[in-house]
Scaffold this active site. Structure first.
Site, PDB file in Angstrom:
ATOM      1  N   HIS A  87      67.248  71.102  48.640  1.00  0.00           N
ATOM      2  CA  HIS A  87      66.259  71.771  47.776  1.00  0.00           C
ATOM      3  C   HIS A  87      66.904  72.323  46.511  1.00  0.00           C
ATOM      4  O   HIS A  87      68.064  72.734  46.524  1.00  0.00           O
ATOM      5  CB  HIS A  87      65.587  72.939  48.511  1.00  0.00           C
ATOM      6  CG  HIS A  87      64.643  72.512  49.594  1.00  0.00           C
ATOM      7  ND1 HIS A  87      63.323  72.222  49.352  1.00  0.00           N
ATOM      8  CD2 HIS A  87      64.839  72.316  50.912  1.00  0.00           C
ATOM      9  CE1 HIS A  87      62.732  71.872  50.492  1.00  0.00           C
ATOM     10  NE2 HIS A  87      63.632  71.919  51.457  1.00  0.00           N
ATOM     11  N   HIS A 120      66.061  67.028  60.067  1.00  0.00           N
ATOM     12  CA  HIS A 120      65.281  67.900  60.961  1.00  0.00           C
ATOM     13  C   HIS A 120      63.808  67.570  60.842  1.00  0.00           C
ATOM     14  O   HIS A 120      63.394  66.803  59.980  1.00  0.00           O
ATOM     15  CB  HIS A 120      65.587  69.368  60.687  1.00  0.00           C
ATOM     16  CG  HIS A 120      65.145  69.889  59.353  1.00  0.00           C
ATOM     17  ND1 HIS A 120      65.648  69.410  58.160  1.00  0.00           N
ATOM     18  CD2 HIS A 120      64.246  70.849  59.010  1.00  0.00           C
ATOM     19  CE1 HIS A 120      65.090  70.068  57.152  1.00  0.00           C
ATOM     20  NE2 HIS A 120      64.222  70.933  57.638  1.00  0.00           N
ATOM     21  N   HIS A 174      67.877  77.195  60.935  1.00  0.00           N
ATOM     22  CA  HIS A 174      66.630  76.935  60.200  1.00  0.00           C
ATOM     23  C   HIS A 174      65.627  76.286  61.159  1.00  0.00           C
ATOM     24  O   HIS A 174      64.496  76.739  61.296  1.00  0.00           O
ATOM     25  CB  HIS A 174      66.955  76.022  59.023  1.00  0.00           C
ATOM     26  CG  HIS A 174      65.772  75.554  58.236  1.00  0.00           C
ATOM     27  ND1 HIS A 174      65.081  76.364  57.378  1.00  0.00           N
ATOM     28  CD2 HIS A 174      65.173  74.341  58.169  1.00  0.00           C
ATOM     29  CE1 HIS A 174      64.091  75.675  56.820  1.00  0.00           C
ATOM     30  NE2 HIS A 174      64.124  74.445  57.282  1.00  0.00           N
ATOM     31  N   ASP A 193      58.485  67.954  55.115  1.00  0.00           N
ATOM     32  CA  ASP A 193      59.017  67.602  53.788  1.00  0.00           C
ATOM     33  C   ASP A 193      60.336  66.826  53.901  1.00  0.00           C
ATOM     34  O   ASP A 193      60.894  66.400  52.886  1.00  0.00           O
ATOM     35  CB  ASP A 193      59.175  68.849  52.895  1.00  0.00           C
ATOM     36  CG  ASP A 193      60.155  69.867  53.442  1.00  0.00           C
ATOM     37  OD1 ASP A 193      60.111  70.153  54.652  1.00  0.00           O
ATOM     38  OD2 ASP A 193      60.978  70.379  52.657  1.00  0.00           O
ATOM     39  N   HIS A 194      60.810  66.606  55.125  1.00  0.00           N
ATOM     40  CA  HIS A 194      62.017  65.798  55.347  1.00  0.00           C
ATOM     41  C   HIS A 194      61.735  64.478  56.064  1.00  0.00           C
ATOM     42  O   HIS A 194      62.528  63.549  55.955  1.00  0.00           O
ATOM     43  CB  HIS A 194      63.067  66.607  56.127  1.00  0.00           C
ATOM     44  CG  HIS A 194      63.573  67.771  55.334  1.00  0.00           C
ATOM     45  ND1 HIS A 194      64.796  67.770  54.710  1.00  0.00           N
ATOM     46  CD2 HIS A 194      62.984  68.944  55.014  1.00  0.00           C
ATOM     47  CE1 HIS A 194      64.944  68.916  54.038  1.00  0.00           C
ATOM     48  NE2 HIS A 194      63.864  69.637  54.215  1.00  0.00           N
ATOM     49  N   HIS A 219      61.010  69.024  59.922  1.00  0.00           N
ATOM     50  CA  HIS A 219      60.018  69.506  58.955  1.00  0.00           C
ATOM     51  C   HIS A 219      59.441  68.353  58.135  1.00  0.00           C
ATOM     52  O   HIS A 219      60.163  67.441  57.731  1.00  0.00           O
ATOM     53  CB  HIS A 219      60.632  70.558  58.022  1.00  0.00           C
ATOM     54  CG  HIS A 219      60.787  71.900  58.675  1.00  0.00           C
ATOM     55  ND1 HIS A 219      61.617  72.880  58.189  1.00  0.00           N
ATOM     56  CD2 HIS A 219      60.203  72.424  59.792  1.00  0.00           C
ATOM     57  CE1 HIS A 219      61.541  73.953  58.974  1.00  0.00           C
ATOM     58  NE2 HIS A 219      60.699  73.695  59.950  1.00  0.00           N
ATOM     59  N   ASP A 237      68.642  71.594  55.386  1.00  0.00           N
ATOM     60  CA  ASP A 237      68.222  72.953  55.025  1.00  0.00           C
ATOM     61  C   ASP A 237      69.109  74.001  55.699  1.00  0.00           C
ATOM     62  O   ASP A 237      68.670  75.109  55.980  1.00  0.00           O
ATOM     63  CB  ASP A 237      66.753  73.192  55.421  1.00  0.00           C
ATOM     64  CG  ASP A 237      65.784  72.447  54.516  1.00  0.00           C
ATOM     65  OD1 ASP A 237      66.227  71.819  53.532  1.00  0.00           O
ATOM     66  OD2 ASP A 237      64.570  72.496  54.797  1.00  0.00           O
TER      67      ASP A 237
END
Ligand SMILES: [Zn+2]
Length: 252
Positions: free
Chosen positions: A168, A57, A111, A61-62, A59, A130
């Site tokens: 995570h 996805h 999410h 941090d991905h 975001h 996530d």
């Protein structure tokens, strides 16, 4: 022929990346890539050469490392529409092969709206991004509870012995929350103790198995009579029970 190799590594404060490697072909896929330096260092540790990225996805941090890794390794990027650098867009129920192994995609919005999970049936392995965590599920940033419950239901239908790689290390907090929802679940009580020990030794609680999640993760247990009783929602729909649990977690 379950013969892929997996290397999970931490990055940022609580993210996990995974490298998936085929020793025969030499192909290596990185599941997400929030930190290019961390992925490169994991590749070096294993002596593997990056050929693919599967993005879950949008975001940061991905995917923050995506364009850097693509430029350095000239790898093929598979992921949802809307992410810069994706070569092959995937949505729900697509299939492709990686190193001769079938990969099925599941669209699991909630999410984010774009969330894609990657399921390798022959490997009995799923990468849930996530959406589903060890003892938890993702926060509802772009979707609602109904959407997330539907998404989690797709994952719940996979074989129980499926290995679940999530993104995570939130498990200790998830366990503390889970015990407020399902306090008399013996499997959960045991698991929470095991998690405490793992984390005290700085060991990961990811991956887990779908069977463990089905038995102990409150976000997958909306149909459980004891949980419904505990929440005062005996006659609610599964979706309503899930929504209540998700809201309680947001306020936990
Ligand atoms: Zn996210």
């Amino acid at each position: 022929m379950a013969n892929l190799q997996y290397h999970q590594y931490p990055y940022m404060s609580d993210n996990y990346g995974v490298l998936v490697h085929c020793p025969q072909s030499g192909d290596t896929a990185s599941i997400d890539c929030g930190d290019a330096a961390a992925t490169n260092s994991a590749l070096q540790t294993k002596g593997w050469n990056l050929t693919h990225i599967f993005a879950t996805h949008h975001h940061a941090d991905h995917v923050a490392g995506l364009t850097t890794l693509k430029a350095e390794h000239n790898c093929k990027v598979i992921g949802p529409a809307g992410i810069n650098g994706v070569d092959q867009q995937v949505s729900d129920n697509d299939q492709f092969t990686f190193a001769g192994i079938e990969v099925h995609t599941l669209h699991t919005p909630g999410h984010t709206k774009d969330m894609i999970n990657y399921y390798l049936p022959a490997e009995k392995t799923v990468f849930t991004g996530d959406t589903l965590f060890t003892l938890g599920c993702g926060r509802l940033f772009e979707g609602d509870a109904k959407m997330m419950w539907h998404s989690l239901s797709k994952l719940m239908r996979l074989p129980p012995d499926t290995i679940v790689y999530s993104s995570h290390e939130y498990t200790e907090a998830n366990a503390a929350f889970a015990l407020t929802i399902d306090p008399h679940n013996g499997a959960l009580l045991q698991r929470a103790e095991k998690i405490k020990t793992l984390r005290a030794n700085n060991e990961p609680t990811v991956p887990s198995t779908l069977a463990e999640e089905l038995a102990t993760n409150p976000f997958l247990r909306a149909q459980d009579p004891a949980i419904r009783q505990h929440l005062g929602l005996a006659d609610a729909t599964d979706e309503e029970v899930f929504a209540e649990i998700r809201q309680r977690k947001d306020n936990f």
